[in-house]
Design an enzyme around this catalytic site. Structure first.
Site, mmCIF file in Angstrom:
data_model
loop_
_atom_site.group_PDB
_atom_site.id
_atom_site.type_symbol
_atom_site.label_atom_id
_atom_site.label_comp_id
_atom_site.label_asym_id
_atom_site.label_seq_id
_atom_site.Cartn_x
_atom_site.Cartn_y
_atom_site.Cartn_z
ATOM 1 N N LYS A 78 89.485 24.820 90.988
ATOM 2 C CA LYS A 78 89.281 25.849 90.662
ATOM 3 C C LYS A 78 88.237 26.270 92.499
ATOM 4 O O LYS A 78 87.113 25.422 92.056
ATOM 5 C CB LYS A 78 89.068 27.085 90.284
ATOM 6 N N SER A 153 91.411 35.219 87.601
ATOM 7 C CA SER A 153 91.408 34.977 88.970
ATOM 8 C C SER A 153 91.457 33.173 88.523
ATOM 9 O O SER A 153 91.807 32.958 90.318
ATOM 10 C CB SER A 153 89.447 34.961 89.359
ATOM 11 N N SER A 177 89.724 35.151 82.708
ATOM 12 C CA SER A 177 90.330 34.219 84.611
ATOM 13 C C SER A 177 90.885 33.049 84.093
ATOM 14 O O SER A 177 91.493 32.502 84.859
ATOM 15 C CB SER A 177 89.081 34.608 84.810
#
Lengths: 495, 484
Positions: A78, A153, A177
């Site tokens: 990420k 996210s 997330s």
């Protein structure tokens, strides 16, 4: 085994045992990304050359080199986790072009375990959001239906694994997330206990809630990744000293007769019918494999969302203050004649941050302001304790608490972007684990009428990841939903 | 200031840099004077993703300071974020302590000529320093501001006193004591020029006899004892004028302008920052066990006040002089060594407070830079006491010894500075002085005793200060009465 059928970490290990090189594995996944990520947009930056060099170096190790648990396993990261020499922007304009001079602790540990970082994945800006739409790079797409969001996210990481573009990925979870995009994309995602994994090198959103965690197709893969990154870190004062159990072994020993609590009362309202039906069936599956199901009250669970949306923005408003245009990355262009410090701050932050980030900075600044602190931040911290008390009471009776990961399945891109409140309500089942610090895992448990995946969430006692892995492995053994690959995984699934 | 009808009320906030090798939250060096940005890392630069880890030594020094100020060390204290934007504050917040400081409620007790003082301490807390902005001077071609983060993350303690001070001199006196205490216990080097010790003052006035506090003004940038005193003087005067003009003193922060010799407004109450303090989530609370406090307490060196009392008791030195000698541990040690070598504490005290201090002041150094060893000074004092050298010649000998490593004995012999105790040689001089100073001689004969001093001085001058003054005195009296 054909390289084209590689899916899991277990597959990669088998391929390497059977003579394939780390370079072959790496090239296979890079080829897939080149062919298919245009439709998914999971990656924001590919480290192709670097990954291949690293794989070649791993292949060049002598026969006496020590065995590495993640040897040659490509991992997607990420974009809010620092990677030395690779851009790390948290999908924000304000960090455009920023390249960290150091690796996050989790990157060091993955590297030490033999993994190969293949690229950085898209996310909501600074991990604020649950759709991956709030990215300066544009939205990522759900491999099950490209018109739908992958969740967020950590949507890019989840989509990459679901679409078989990487066997494993790291995400971060502040209010859901990791678990929510795992649920939306039909894969396994785990938020470890707060303190289990070092946050050093994770771009902070809400420091008391953030945790880095793994994505994988299977519980065993998530366990393998967690094994590599978990454990105390002298560079993170909030990392826990607790000994790290053998998570991979736990995945190989499914729980036989666990007691599972279900908070039926909080599931009565606001859960989509499709999700409710799939979840109820999953509970029956658990019962069928020997689990005892009991009802657990979580009287304060309904306050998780409002509490979360005080604490997280408050901490974010402070954590994001460093992005001021002074020292690195983006600075708004200014006319020499009216260039003042305040104007530079103003324009840099106005233009550098997206709307959702600015909304949360405003909320958090307000909550911490003189005269409001007691009513908001302090009160929220007190409610946090009450929510934790509910769980502590539950864990005196049960091994884990089960509930759907999300009240709905993936929705269409753009469908909710004008309704932040509705989006925030989507965190209703996930935010609790962050507020309490407890570990939680989401695993695929079926699909709704539209063919979109539903996530089963298991929440465990503090440092009880082992339990979650064993219960998850038991469920997965009975209901191997991961074997069904989404259309975006091309011809490779279902296996 | 009772003459104006107003009483000043003053409290101080002091920041002291702690003497650690490394910064408070990372492993970077704290050394002063390195090239800009030589001692920085992701943590003290506030790079994305970096996290603070507390340096345990900082807590230890904080405890030491707290104990020296008679504070209660809290078993649990909490770091908090103080949020504000400034280019040299790399995270956009300073990690400090707010609601739960390291130590609370202490007091500094000391004696002044005009009575004993007690200044109470509200709190002692730990925090990190910010970096340094280097602004272009007016007219510079390079108009940019440069940032040096070497100081970012350097450990500080902040000490806040109660508003127990009532005059500028009292404030400066207290600050001097505090500095003495902090340097004695080794928590800071107290170097104000390098910014290791900084002081802000909260100043208000109220009608004499009133018990309620007036509106306070915070004055910043008081980086010397002189500035502290002058800024407070100015501020009392300014506030008195405001009140006399029938207006209200405004709550604000003012800055001491060293060039203009006045305080200038920096920001009003309306512009005051809302720092949005909240507990620092990246750091667990600081736990200090009773055992740790006891361990630090046991290793605490003697404090100036205790030293002073010991000098009064052991050497029979008057309290005011003892306080001067007790200012720093090094000065006390020098005195004690000189007194031992001289076998005469009173003379040693006079020398240390007189010639030694005068010379150090002239050279601008501390006692560590003194150019005569206490043992050598002691031997010189012994020669004076033995009558080998006169008091005034001894001063010359001291000057010759200073910084040269030469002994008193050697100088006296080489330069013929031995005291003239030879009656016949002195009598010649005495006779000549009487002849040359008819007026003074007659005044003495007419009963003016004071004229004798003048004549003694003339004899001393004629002998280059080497005459034994007692003998000169006697010879003069005898000669003058003989003549009569």
């Amino acid at each position: 085994m054909e390289l084209s059928s590689l899916g899991t970490i277990a597959d990669v290990r088998a391929a390497l045992r059977n003579g394939a090189g780390a370079v072959d594995v790496c090239a296979e996944f890079l080829d897939r990304i080149a062919a298919r990520d245009g439709a998914i947009r999971a990656f924001t930056h590919l480290a192709a050359d670097r990954a291949l060099e690293r794989a070649a170096a791993l292949d060049g190790r002598g026969p006496d080199a020590p065995a590495l648990p993640l040897l040659g396993v490509p991992v997607a990261i990420k974009d809010n986790i620092c990677t030395r020499g690779l851009p790390t922007t948290a999908s924000s304009r304000i960090l455009a072009g920023y390249v960290p001079p150091y690796d996050a602790t989790v990157i060091e540990r993955l590297t030490a375990a033999g993994a190969v970082v293949i690229g950085k994945t898209n996310c909501d800006e600074f991990a604020m959001g649950s759709t991956t739409e709030h990215s300066v790079r544009g939205p990522s797409r759900n491999p099950w239906n490209p018109a739908c969001v992958p969740g967020g996210s950590s949507g890019g990481s989840a989509a990459a694994v679901a679409a078989r573009l990487a066997p494993a990925a790291l995400g971060s979870d502040t209010g859901g997330s990791i678990r929510q995009p795992a649920a939306f994309c039909g894969i396994v995602g785990m938020k470890p206990t707060y303190g289990r994994v070092s946050r050093y090198g994770l771009l902070a959103f809400a420091s008391s809630l953030d945790q880095i965690g793994p994505f994988g197709l299977t519980v065993a893969d998530a366990a393998a990744l967690l094994q590599a990154i978990a454990g105390p870190d002298p560079r993170d004062a909030t990392s826990a000293g607790a000994a790290v159990p053998a998570f991979e072994e736990a995945a190989a020993e499914p729980a036989r007769n666990p007691t599972i609590g279900v908070p039926w009362s909080i599931l009565e309202n606001g859960v989509d019918a499709g999700v409710g039906a799939v979840f109820t069936a999953a509970v029956e599956t658990l019962r069928g494999l020997g689990a005892t199901i009991v009802d657990v009250p979580l009287p304060h669970a309904e306050y998780a969302v409002p509490t979360y949306y005080i604490v997280a923005p408050a901490e974010a408003s402070s954590n994001l203050a460093r992005y001021d245009g002074v020292r690195y990355a983006y600075r708004a262009p200014l006319d020499e004649r009216d260039a003042t410090l305040d104007r530079m701050y103003d324009r840099t932050r106005r233009h550098g941050f997206g709307d959702e980030v600015k909304r949360r900075i405003m909320l958090g600044t307000y909550a911490l302001s003189a005269g409001y602190y007691d009513a908001y931040y302090l009160k929220a911290q007190q409610v946090r304790t009450l929510i934790r008390d509910d769980y502590d009471a539950a864990f005196r009776r049960v091994d884990a608490v089960a509930m759907p990961t999300t009240p709905t399945t993936a929705f269409r891109i753009g469908e909710r972007s004008d309704d932040p409140l509705q989006l925030y309500m989507g965190d209703v089942f996930t935010a609790g684990a962050n507020l309490t610090g407890l570990p939680a895992i989401s695993l695929p448990c079926g699909r709704d009428g539209a063919g979109l995946p539903v996530g089963l969430q298991l929440i465990g006692p503090a440092f009880g990841e082992e339990t979650l892995i064993r219960v998850g492995a038991a469920y997965e053994e009975q209901a191997p939903w991961w074997r069904e690959a989404p259309p975006a995984a091309g011809a490779r699934g279902p296996e | 200031m009772s003459d104006t009808g107003f009483e000043p009320v003053i409290g101080l906030e002091i920041h002291a840099q702690l003497l650690t090798d490394t910064k408070i939250f990372c492993g970077c060096a704290t050394r002063f004077g390195a090239a800009p940005n030589a001692h920085v890392c992701p943590v003290c630069l506030g790079l994305p993703g970096a996290l603070p880890v507390l340096n345990r030594r900082v807590v230890e020094l904080g405890i030491r300071a707290a104990l020296a100020l008679n504070c209660t060390v809290q078993p649990l204290s909490v770091f908090a974020r103080k949020n504000y934007f400034y280019p040299d504050l790399p995270k956009g917040y300073q990690i400090s302590q707010y609601e739960h400081p390291l130590a609370t409620e202490g007091a500094v007790r000391y004696a002044q000529d005009d009575g004993d003082r007690v200044v109470r301490i509200i709190r002692v807390h730990l925090e990190e320093d910010a970096g340094k902005s280097l602004h272009a001077a007016a007219g510079d071609v390079d108009r940019r501001t440069h940032l040096d983060f070497n100081r970012s993350g350097v450990p500080l303690i902040e000490i806040v006193s109660h508003p127990d001070l009532r005059s500028p001199a009292e404030a400066a006196g207290f600050f001097t004591r505090l500095r003495g205490i902090l340097t004695t216990v080794g928590v800071t080097d107290g170097n104000m020029e390098e910014g290791s010790l900084r002081c802000d003052a909260n100043v208000s006035i109220r009608p004499a006899g009133a018990s309620a506090l007036g509106v306070k003004v915070e004055v910043k940038n008081l980086n010397s004892f002189r500035f502290l005193q002058r800024a407070i003087e100015f501020e009392i005067h300014r506030q008195t004028e405001v009140v006399r003009a029938g207006k209200q003193v405004e709550q604000e922060t003012r800055l001491w302008d060293t060039a203009a010799n006045r305080t200038v407004s920096m920001r009003s109450k309306e512009d005051a920052h809302d720092y949005r303090y909240f507990p620092e989530p990246d750091l667990p609370p600081v736990e200090v066990s009773e055992a740790w406090v006891a361990e630090v307490a046991a290793a605490l060196p003697e404090l100036p006040e205790a030293r002073k009392q010991r000098l009064v008791r052991d050497y029979r030195i008057p309290p005011a002089e003892a306080a001067q000698l007790a200012d720093t541990g090094a000065l006390t040690a020098y005195f004690e060594a000189a007194a031992a070598a001289a076998g005469n504490a009173k003379a040693a005290a006079n020398w240390v407070m007189g010639e030694v201090t005068r010379r150090l002041k002239a050279d601008g150094g501390g006692i560590g830079a003194v150019g005569v060893s206490p043992e050598a000074l002691g031997r010189l004092i012994r020669m004076v006491d033995a009558g080998t050298v006169s008091g005034s010649a001894a001063k010359t000998v001291f000057e010759r010894m200073y910084g040269t490593g030469r002994g008193a004995q050697e100088i006296v012999e080489a330069e013929g500075l031995a005291q003239i105790g030879d009656e016949e040689r002195l009598l010649d001089v005495v006779t000549r002085v009487i002849a040359d100073n008819d007026d003074a001689a007659s005044r003495f004969r007419n009963g003016n005793e004071g004229s004798l001093g003048f004549l003694v001085g003339q004899v001393m001058r004629a002998t280059g200060g080497r005459a034994n003054p007692r003998l000169v005195n006697a010879l003069l009296r005898r000669s003058l009465s003989d003549d009569a």
